[in-house]
Write a protein that holds these residues in place. Structure first.
Motif, PDB file in Angstrom:
ATOM      1  N   GLU A 606       0.822  -1.202   0.000  1.00 32.04           N
ATOM      2  CA  GLU A 606       0.000   0.000   0.000  1.00 32.04           C
ATOM      3  C   GLU A 606       0.861   1.260   0.000  1.00 32.04           C
ATOM      4  OE1 GLU A 606      -3.673   1.982  -0.152  1.00 32.04           O
ATOM      5  OE2 GLU A 606      -3.127  -0.120  -0.443  1.00 32.04           O
ATOM      6  N   LEU A 607       1.945   1.215   0.766  1.00 25.64           N
ATOM      7  CA  LEU A 607       2.846   2.374   0.788  1.00 25.64           C
ATOM      8  C   LEU A 607       3.502   2.582  -0.574  1.00 25.64           C
ATOM      9  CD1 LEU A 607       4.490   1.894   4.299  1.00 25.64           C
ATOM     10  CD2 LEU A 607       3.108   3.855   3.570  1.00 25.64           C
ATOM     11  N   GLU A 608       3.897   1.510  -1.232  1.00 25.18           N
ATOM     12  CA  GLU A 608       4.482   1.633  -2.572  1.00 25.18           C
ATOM     13  C   GLU A 608       3.487   2.277  -3.535  1.00 25.18           C
ATOM     14  OE1 GLU A 608       5.636  -2.317  -3.529  1.00 25.18           O
ATOM     15  OE2 GLU A 608       7.656  -2.109  -2.697  1.00 25.18           O
ATOM     16  N   ARG A 609       2.231   1.869  -3.416  1.00 30.25           N
ATOM     17  CA  ARG A 609       1.212   2.468  -4.280  1.00 30.25           C
ATOM     18  C   ARG A 609       1.078   3.962  -4.023  1.00 30.25           C
ATOM     19  NH1 ARG A 609      -4.125   3.922  -4.357  1.00 30.25           N
ATOM     20  NH2 ARG A 609      -4.260   3.675  -2.110  1.00 30.25           N
ATOM     21  N   GLU A 610       1.026   4.338  -2.734  1.00 32.86           N
ATOM     22  CA  GLU A 610       0.858   5.751  -2.394  1.00 32.86           C
ATOM     23  C   GLU A 610       2.088   6.565  -2.778  1.00 32.86           C
ATOM     24  OE1 GLU A 610      -0.224   6.027   1.671  1.00 32.86           O
ATOM     25  OE2 GLU A 610      -2.104   4.901   1.439  1.00 32.86           O
ATOM     26  N   ILE A 611       3.258   5.948  -2.651  1.00 32.95           N
ATOM     27  CA  ILE A 611       4.480   6.650  -3.058  1.00 32.95           C
ATOM     28  C   ILE A 611       4.468   6.912  -4.557  1.00 32.95           C
ATOM     29  CG2 ILE A 611       6.976   6.336  -3.342  1.00 32.95           C
ATOM     30  CD1 ILE A 611       6.958   4.956  -0.574  1.00 32.95           C
ATOM     31  N   ALA A 612       4.011   5.905  -5.323  1.00 30.51           N
ATOM     32  CA  ALA A 612       3.944   6.087  -6.776  1.00 30.51           C
ATOM     33  C   ALA A 612       3.003   7.236  -7.137  1.00 30.51           C
ATOM     34  CB  ALA A 612       3.478   4.795  -7.435  1.00 30.51           C
ATOM     35  N   LEU A 613       1.856   7.313  -6.466  1.00 27.32           N
ATOM     36  CA  LEU A 613       0.907   8.392  -6.750  1.00 27.32           C
ATOM     37  C   LEU A 613       1.457   9.742  -6.333  1.00 27.32           C
ATOM     38  CD1 LEU A 613      -2.429   6.645  -5.622  1.00 27.32           C
ATOM     39  CD2 LEU A 613      -1.592   6.995  -7.952  1.00 27.32           C
ATOM     40  N   ALA A 614       2.132   9.792  -5.158  1.00 24.16           N
ATOM     41  CA  ALA A 614       2.712  11.057  -4.701  1.00 24.16           C
ATOM     42  C   ALA A 614       3.836  11.506  -5.624  1.00 24.16           C
ATOM     43  CB  ALA A 614       3.222  10.902  -3.268  1.00 24.16           C
ATOM     44  N   THR A 615       4.615  10.528  -6.118  1.00 22.70           N
ATOM     45  CA  THR A 615       5.695  10.865  -7.059  1.00 22.70           C
ATOM     46  C   THR A 615       5.121  11.453  -8.338  1.00 22.70           C
ATOM     47  OG1 THR A 615       7.048   9.060  -6.185  1.00 22.70           O
ATOM     48  CG2 THR A 615       7.639   9.918  -8.355  1.00 22.70           C
ATOM     49  N   GLU A 616       4.055  10.830  -8.826  1.00 24.07           N
ATOM     50  CA  GLU A 616       3.415  11.323 -10.047  1.00 24.07           C
ATOM     51  C   GLU A 616       2.864  12.730  -9.854  1.00 24.07           C
ATOM     52  OE1 GLU A 616      -0.321  10.107 -12.979  1.00 24.07           O
ATOM     53  OE2 GLU A 616       0.212   8.854 -11.264  1.00 24.07           O
ATOM     54  N   ALA A 617       2.324  12.980  -8.645  1.00 23.57           N
ATOM     55  CA  ALA A 617       1.730  14.296  -8.380  1.00 23.57           C
ATOM     56  C   ALA A 617       2.770  15.332  -7.981  1.00 23.57           C
ATOM     57  CB  ALA A 617       0.676  14.166  -7.283  1.00 23.57           C
ATOM     58  N   GLY A 618       4.015  14.881  -7.742  1.00 21.63           N
ATOM     59  CA  GLY A 618       5.046  15.831  -7.324  1.00 21.63           C
ATOM     60  C   GLY A 618       4.837  16.368  -5.925  1.00 21.63           C
ATOM     61  N   ASP A 619       4.214  15.590  -5.049  1.00 21.28           N
ATOM     62  CA  ASP A 619       3.923  16.014  -3.684  1.00 21.28           C
ATOM     63  C   ASP A 619       5.091  15.630  -2.787  1.00 21.28           C
ATOM     64  OD1 ASP A 619       2.924  16.589  -1.200  1.00 21.28           O
ATOM     65  OD2 ASP A 619       0.957  15.685  -1.548  1.00 21.28           O
ATOM     66  N   GLY A 620       6.062  16.537  -2.646  1.00 23.78           N
ATOM     67  CA  GLY A 620       7.271  16.257  -1.885  1.00 23.78           C
ATOM     68  C   GLY A 620       7.008  16.009  -0.420  1.00 23.78           C
ATOM     69  N   GLU A 621       6.104  16.777   0.184  1.00 24.99           N
ATOM     70  CA  GLU A 621       5.813  16.616   1.610  1.00 24.99           C
ATOM     71  C   GLU A 621       5.232  15.236   1.899  1.00 24.99           C
ATOM     72  OE1 GLU A 621       3.124  18.757   5.122  1.00 24.99           O
ATOM     73  OE2 GLU A 621       3.300  19.665   3.124  1.00 24.99           O
ATOM     74  N   ALA A 622       4.305  14.812   1.064  1.00 23.66           N
ATOM     75  CA  ALA A 622       3.728  13.485   1.253  1.00 23.66           C
ATOM     76  C   ALA A 622       4.782  12.400   1.046  1.00 23.66           C
ATOM     77  CB  ALA A 622       2.562  13.275   0.287  1.00 23.66           C
ATOM     78  N   MET A 623       5.708  12.636   0.095  1.00 20.99           N
ATOM     79  CA  MET A 623       6.757  11.664  -0.167  1.00 20.99           C
ATOM     80  C   MET A 623       7.616  11.437   1.063  1.00 20.99           C
ATOM     81  SD  MET A 623       6.937  10.185  -3.120  1.00 20.99           S
ATOM     82  CE  MET A 623       8.676   9.774  -3.133  1.00 20.99           C
ATOM     83  N   VAL A 624       7.957  12.504   1.761  1.00 24.01           N
ATOM     84  CA  VAL A 624       8.798  12.385   2.957  1.00 24.01           C
ATOM     85  C   VAL A 624       8.099  11.535   4.017  1.00 24.01           C
ATOM     86  CG1 VAL A 624       9.849  13.664   4.861  1.00 24.01           C
ATOM     87  CG2 VAL A 624      10.025  14.537   2.525  1.00 24.01           C
ATOM     88  N   GLN A 625       6.819  11.815   4.244  1.00 27.17           N
ATOM     89  CA  GLN A 625       6.069  11.064   5.248  1.00 27.17           C
ATOM     90  C   GLN A 625       5.923   9.591   4.861  1.00 27.17           C
ATOM     91  OE1 GLN A 625       2.379  13.178   5.570  1.00 27.17           O
ATOM     92  NE2 GLN A 625       3.237  14.851   6.795  1.00 27.17           N
ATOM     93  N   LEU A 626       5.653   9.363   3.585  1.00 26.72           N
ATOM     94  CA  LEU A 626       5.466   7.992   3.137  1.00 26.72           C
ATOM     95  C   LEU A 626       6.763   7.190   3.201  1.00 26.72           C
ATOM     96  CD1 LEU A 626       3.129   8.682   0.085  1.00 26.72           C
ATOM     97  CD2 LEU A 626       2.489   7.479   2.184  1.00 26.72           C
TER      98      LEU A 626
END
Length: 663
Positions: A606-626
């Motif tokens: 699930e984390l890998e999935r969310e990281i992929a979506l955050a990477t696609e969206a360019g959401d750096g803050e979410a990437m750090v938390q994930l």
């Protein structure tokens, strides 16, 4: 009619049970010992290839070790041939050369009255047949001709015509000496708030409905006038006729599948019983060569009618239109059948092309199109599964949980414990396959989430890298190793403990059946083991029985490999020599670790999935938390690998000693 125990015992003693059964089976020459009155055959109640059906003349009993059916002379005839108990007694008495005892006066009178009513119904049938050939029946004959029915088919089913008259049948029967009370008792006339009765069937094509003994007990009538309030009209409930207990064409269909040369394993359209919607479907199929079709009488299939189907074959086919109404009817039939399933006893479903009925299929092109539909009949489990997964999207955990809950609730109504267990296992297998992670790493760097959107790694573009690299230790751990073909040690311990100590399943069957392995080999082993356990009574569920069954199915090398693996690791609790108390404690520890490892891997996915979506969206803050959360999952996996609770601290009762484990 009631029979004394003395009479029943006497005819049972005179007729060996093997003589009763031999008309329906072929004895296995290798296992049968005729001199001892000990007979074996493939079970006539369920499909099988090796003989597990046993009968002993000395005991006068039969038993199938495959499906569990058991009984005596009379039960065999009532359950397999669909006879009533008095009919079964009559048949065995005839074989014994003994006359039937006289019934008591009350029952004798009632049986005589029933016989007279059957005589009246036979007179009415002939009247309707004769009327079809008169000038008044010309329109009815034209209708039947337009439907493609031949004169021979019309004669076979004894079709007739009720003239458009209020008194024609009543006056005919009165002229034959039939009393008013008898005519009314047969349901051939109605009152409807008028003092003088009149014919129930008027201006209708008549379909005689036969009992299991092929006596006319009721009628169905198809209106010739478009203005008739009911297109089809059945006889009302009478002493002879109870609509929910009768199938149209039952006796003829039963005779068709019991004819000479029929193979009990025949699963084709001509080797089973097919339930279709109406009279004309049955008749059209018969004319096309499909003689084994039956139909309920203008209503949805009832429990009693389903039991009639099962008396003839273990897996009848229920045929429905492929439109919305037909599928809804099929779903109702599926829910009707579920509580009554037994080992080897189920139903299959054939769905016709949308807008077609059996009559349409066979009228122009013969039986070939219908046979094709029958060959594509689906099992009950698939019908239920398809219904549930077509109800919506399952792109959220809540939706997936709801689907799982609905399926579990559906199969919970199955009364037979063994069948229910296998359905629960089937649901788990289907859900596991259905919810396989849709997020995958692709060779070109493309990623795809559950919602189907694609993205790419930002590596090399200044963006944060997705943390795909894992340590060598974690790669070797049970948490990740389960993805590969090599069996994780934790899974090996869990599986071998239960194989070596199958009594664990007596107390914890549901929990054991719910275990999900990553190893494909263990998945297959588990399915075979659960099947073997379900096929035997708990007192016979021993290690010797279980390993013999598993070795017979080709799992011997796998079990040896698991045994060597756990002995090399000196995990005594999983071995055959472990005391039951140690084995149970070791099993509980292993199961707890296994569940935790599965939960961690689900979190990781699930984390890998969310990281992929955050990477696609360019959401750096979410990437750090994930990424921080993923690191915590990684460390938890390492801690899990380091724990040795399942290795040390147990085995005292087993007499564990220092050093390598030996066979």
């Amino acid at each position: 009619m009631r029979f004394s125990n003395t009479f029943l015992d006497e005819i049972r003693d005179r007729v060996p049970i093997s003589n009763v059964i031999a008309r329906r089976v072929s004895w296995d020459k290798r296992k049968t010992n005729v001199s001892r009155g000990d007979y074996w055959a493939c079970c006539p109640f369920h499909g099988e290839k090796s003989p597990s059906f046993h009968c002993e003349d000395r005991k006068g009993r039969y038993h199938c070790f495959g499906c569990g059916v058991t009984g005596d002379h009379f039960r065999f005839l009532t359950e397999l041939e669909g006879l009533s108990f008095p009919e079964a007694v009559q048949q065995v008495a005839d074989m014994a050369g003994m006359p039937m005892p006289l019934a008591d006066p009350v029952m004798e009178k009632r049986e005589k009255e029933r016989g007279s009513l059957i005589d009246v119904m036979e007179m009415a049938t002939r009247f309707f047949q004769d009327q079809l050939q008169t000038a008044n029946g010309a329109r009815a004959r034209a209708y039947l001709r337009d439907r493609g029915l031949t004169g021979r088919t019309i004669e076979t089913f004894r079709l007739g015509y009720a003239p458009d008259s209020r008194n024609a049948l009543k006056e005919f029967l009165a002229g034959k000496g039939v009393t008013k009370e008898q005519i009314e008792a047969c349901g051939l006339v109605v009152h409807e708030n008028v003092p003088v009765s009149y014919d129930r069937f008027r201006d209708r094509i008549m379909f005689p409905i036969l009992s299991s003994r092929e006596k006319v007990i009721a009628f169905g009538g198809r209106a010739m006038s478009a203005d008739a309030p009911a297109k089809y009209l059945n006889s009302n409930e009478t002493e002879l006729f109870h609509k929910g207990n009768v199938l149209y064409n039952f006796a003829r269909a039963r005779r068709a599948i019991q004819g000479p040369g029929r193979d009990a394993q025949d699963d084709s359209a001509s080797g089973t019983i097919i339930a279709v919607e109406g009279y004309m479907d049955v008749i059209a199929l018969y004319q096309a060569g499909v003689e084994n079709a039956v139909a309920p009488l203008g209503t949805a299939l009832t429990e009693n009618q389903l039991e009639l189907l099962w008396k003839m074959v273990p897996q009848p086919v229920l045929c429905f239109d492929g439109d919305g109404a037909g599928i809804r009817a099929a779903n109702r039939a599926a829910e009707l059948a579920l509580p009554h399933l037994k080992p080897g006893r189920s139903v299959r479903f054939a769905l016709l092309p949308d807008g077609k009925d059996p009559d349409d299929l066979v009228r122009d092109d013969g039986r070939a199109p219908f046979d094709k539909v029958m060959s594509q009949a689906k099992p009950l489990s698939e019908m239920l599964w398809n219904r549930e997964i077509n109800t919506g999207k399952f792109d959220t955990p809540e939706a997936r949980a709801e689907l799982e809950a609905r399926l579990k609730q559906l199969v919970a109504v199955i009364a037979d414990e063994n069948v229910r267990r296998h359905y629960q296992q089937d649901i788990r297998d289907r859900l596991n396959a259905f919810f396989q992670p849709q997020f995958q790493n692709r060779g070109n760097g493309e990623r795809r989430g559950f919602n189907g959107r694609a993205g790419r790694d930002n590596a090399g573009k200044g963006g944060p890298k997705s943390p795909n690299v894992i340590s060598d230790r974690l790669a070797r751990s049970g948490l990740v190793r389960g993805h590969q073909d090599n069996t994780a040690l934790r899974e090996s311990v869990l599986a071998l403990t239960v194989v070596n100590h199958p009594s664990l399943m007596i107390d914890d069957y549901d929990e054991i059946a719910a275990i999900e392995y990553d190893s494909k080999a263990l998945q297959r082993l588990w399915s075979a083991m659960l099947g073997a356990a379900a096929a035997v009574a708990s007192q016979h569920l021993t290690r010797e029985y279980l390993t013999e069954r598993l070795e017979f199915e080709g799992f011997g090398p796998l079990i040896q490999s698991l045994d060597q693996q756990v002995r090399n690791a000196r995990l005594w609790t999983a071995t055959e020599e472990a005391a039951m108390e140690d084995a149970r404690e070791g099993y509980r520890q292993a199961l707890a670790f296994h569940k935790r490892a599965k939960a961690l891997r689900r979190q990781k996915i699930e984390l890998e999935r969310e990281i992929a979506l955050a990477t696609e969206a360019g959401d750096g803050e979410a990437m750090v938390q994930l990424m921080r959360a993923q690191q915590e999952v990684h460390f938890e996996g390492v801690r899990l690998e380091n724990q040795e609770a399942i290795i040390d601290g147990f085995g005292v009762l087993s007499g564990r000693v220092k050093g390598a484990a030996n066979h």
